[in-house]
Enzyme design. Sequence first.
Site, PDB file in Angstrom:
ATOM      1  N   SER A  73      95.517  28.115  56.845  1.00 23.43           N
ATOM      2  CA  SER A  73      94.333  28.397  56.049  1.00 23.43           C
ATOM      3  C   SER A  73      94.751  28.978  54.702  1.00 23.43           C
ATOM      4  O   SER A  73      95.515  28.352  53.974  1.00 23.43           O
ATOM      5  CB  SER A  73      93.380  29.299  56.824  1.00 23.43           C
ATOM      6  OG  SER A  73      92.099  29.302  56.245  1.00 23.43           O
ATOM      7  N   GLU A 118      87.525  20.955  61.436  1.00 21.27           N
ATOM      8  CA  GLU A 118      87.720  22.163  60.644  1.00 21.27           C
ATOM      9  C   GLU A 118      86.424  22.957  60.464  1.00 21.27           C
ATOM     10  O   GLU A 118      86.408  24.189  60.519  1.00 21.27           O
ATOM     11  CB  GLU A 118      88.266  21.803  59.255  1.00 21.27           C
ATOM     12  CG  GLU A 118      89.677  21.239  59.243  1.00 21.27           C
ATOM     13  CD  GLU A 118      90.742  22.317  59.334  1.00 21.27           C
ATOM     14  OE1 GLU A 118      90.389  23.501  59.510  1.00 21.27           O
ATOM     15  OE2 GLU A 118      91.926  21.961  59.260  1.00 21.27           O
ATOM     16  N   HIS A 166      89.007  24.872  63.173  1.00 21.63           N
ATOM     17  CA  HIS A 166      89.899  25.579  62.272  1.00 21.63           C
ATOM     18  C   HIS A 166      90.631  26.690  63.017  1.00 21.63           C
ATOM     19  O   HIS A 166      90.021  27.463  63.765  1.00 21.63           O
ATOM     20  CB  HIS A 166      89.072  26.165  61.129  1.00 21.63           C
ATOM     21  CG  HIS A 166      89.875  26.801  60.043  1.00 21.63           C
ATOM     22  ND1 HIS A 166      90.595  26.066  59.129  1.00 21.63           N
ATOM     23  CD2 HIS A 166      90.057  28.100  59.705  1.00 21.63           C
ATOM     24  CE1 HIS A 166      91.182  26.890  58.267  1.00 21.63           C
ATOM     25  NE2 HIS A 166      90.872  28.137  58.602  1.00 21.63           N
TER      26      HIS A 166
END
Length: 503
Positions: free
Chosen positions: A194, A318, A411
């Site tokens: 990330s 995600e 995610h």
Amino acid sequence: MVATRDITTADGVVRGRRGNRVSRWRSIPYAAPPLGDLRFRAPRPVDPWSGVRQATAFTSAAMQHRSGARTGPRSFQPTSEDALTLNVTMPTRPSAVPRPVLLFIHGGGYLTGTSALALYSGSRLALRGDAVVVSLNYRLGAFGYLDFSEFGTPEHPFDTNLGLRDQVAALEWVRTNIAAFGGDPDNVTIFGESAGAHAVLTLLTTPAANGLFHRAIAQSAPADWAVTADEARVFARRCVAALGATPDTATTALRTAGANDIRRAVDRTINQVLREQPGLYPACPVVDGDYLPRAPIDAISAGTAHRVPLIIGTTRDEGTLFARFIDELPTSPERLRTALAGSGDNAESRIAAAYSGYPRSKAAVRAGGDFTFWRPSVTVMEGHSRHAPTYAYRYDFAPRALHLAGLGATHASDLIPVFGAADSPFGRTLTAAGGRRGLLAVTDQFQDNWLAFARSGTPLPSWPAYTAERRTTLIIDYPTRLEHDPETAKRLAWQGVRAPTLV
């Protein structure tokens, strides 16, 4: 008695815990505490110490909201401006040759996160790969990713890109000291997820980082995050106003205000921008023309990034985590329309046509996640592969519990296999409803490829390099497979789209 082990670094002796299988050092300072006159300044060298410094427990996380430094269901790490520290994990048994080094940069939107999470300990990676694993804290939010340089004075200047400079300082510490821990300073792989993955890509394009690492891995990078110097000034002025200061009083306020007062003012302003301009993220590296000459995605596309091997990829779903828990991405048709406003008249209709079921919620969430992570990652794949070996992946696996929760391969879910957490209490809970065999299999895929890459610069032979012609992508699933140019229609629909700007 707890077994300990002392290591002599360039700054002094540090004492860690010596286990039967791994040895760990926690919260070793890699830069001086950025307190007092060092607030908003580039990191300075550590003052050496005499005697033995205890490095058996974590100290503080970087300044952030308390919830971001959660380390357990009811436990929170204290936060402080004095948090420029790193951790080292290595196999206890000796090695005849220097071990490869993997340095992990945590995510959290450049606002939250800590290297003290048990998930990031790196012990399983270190053992499986006979490697040294390093993790670090760096300045976040107001103290690491705001450009207050306009309000500096000749007597008290403020520097740009402080969080990025911290990461470079940590890499310099590794170059100087990691051999004492049995690591090879000439074989360093940086990896992150990330915002940590964005940090990896930014380091790829930072001149000061040249030569400090030799391979890079970016997991779910929001790759086109960056603000111009003008945008940074506009945002900094809003933050100063939120702090209750004026341009005339800003210098004194920034130097003397309480750390939490500054943090709260900046966090409020960030939340306002996210509501006003979905898809824009203002707390990120600034293209200052000096320390960071170009936006990372532009430098990579132009071939001016450091030409080291790169692994880059995303998860299939995600956006689901954000739509459910962290409401800040353009995961609704209205927000996506706003985010696409500067991308041409037909951008929305083109993208809508590529996502079956749009504008229904599930398709919109998928599009918002792809907008933020997959779309710019494809641009990085294309650009970097023209100049250095590049390997692309997508993580599709999710145990049954994540499917039942409507999250899928969301995610950050790839961190579980990367760090080998299938046997942790969380990993066992996650697979209680099914999927344990699959999680173990994708753990093997991740760790064997990541560790082969760290040793040699290439993953396993079953994973070909990415090229703009074939776009070969490893789909990590149960079973894992290769696909050429997955989601072609979506990739074409996103062409020419960039994240919105602040000014």
